[in-house]
Write a protein that holds these residues in place. Sequence first.
Motif, short mmCIF file in Angstrom:
data_model
loop_
_atom_site.label_atom_id
_atom_site.label_comp_id
_atom_site.label_asym_id
_atom_site.label_seq_id
_atom_site.Cartn_x
_atom_site.Cartn_y
_atom_site.Cartn_z
N ARG A 46 0.83 -1.21 0.00
CA ARG A 46 0.00 0.00 0.00
C ARG A 46 0.86 1.26 0.00
O ARG A 46 0.58 2.20 -0.73
N LEU A 47 1.90 1.27 0.83
CA LEU A 47 2.76 2.45 0.91
C LEU A 47 3.47 2.71 -0.41
O LEU A 47 3.62 3.86 -0.83
N LYS B 257 2.40 1.95 -3.36
CA LYS B 257 1.41 2.45 -4.32
C LYS B 257 1.02 3.89 -4.04
O LYS B 257 0.76 4.65 -4.96
N GLN B 258 1.00 4.27 -2.77
CA GLN B 258 0.55 5.60 -2.36
C GLN B 258 1.55 6.69 -2.71
O GLN B 258 1.16 7.79 -3.06
N SER B 259 2.83 6.39 -2.55
CA SER B 259 3.81 7.46 -2.61
C SER B 259 5.16 6.94 -3.11
O SER B 259 5.53 5.80 -2.81
N GLY C 28 7.26 5.64 -0.29
CA GLY C 28 6.65 4.55 0.47
C GLY C 28 7.65 3.68 1.19
O GLY C 28 7.40 3.24 2.31
N ASP D 108 -5.73 5.13 5.49
CA ASP D 108 -4.52 5.97 5.55
C ASP D 108 -3.48 5.22 6.37
O ASP D 108 -3.52 5.23 7.59
N SER E 158 -0.15 5.76 6.34
CA SER E 158 1.13 6.47 6.35
C SER E 158 1.80 6.31 7.71
O SER E 158 1.16 5.94 8.70
#
Length: 158
Positions: free
Chosen positions: A64-65, A67-69, A72, A103, A105
């Motif tokens: 997920r991390l 993919k998010q940024s 990540g 979220d 993060s």
Amino acid sequence: MDRIEVYGKDKLIASHPRLYGRGQEHLVLDHYLDELLKKPRALLDARPFKEAQLGPLYQELLTRLLKQSPKGAREFVNVLRLGRSFDEIALKAAIEQTLAAGDCSFAAIYEALLKMFWPSSSEKLLSSTPRVQKPNVAQFNELLRGYRADGTECVARS
């Protein structure tokens, strides 16, 4: 002797099981986290990471991390470093909570941990921002002109 212990200034720094075979290594991911923070993109290729068995929860978090940024991997390393300050059960609970909320993060996981241990103070701690009063630059203009806005003369005192 079943363990090898490393001391520095009379303090236990690391403890590893003794390995009797030739060329065997025992890598602990936590020992490499500070270096991985400097080069987080090396995380996926690092032997300690590949050999660590973090489990599906951490794998989902990493996916997920990433993919998010673009940062990540750095966020993931910072989450792993939280394991130095918080116990594994609490850290996993915070990760599960933030994954469910959408979220995941580092900041969200850290906030969830703070709320677990300090529910009343975490809101104040995270939401309080210092208030800085804007300077009145008109005072400096008065000094440069030699007169105040009301027409009286400015005199420097020493």
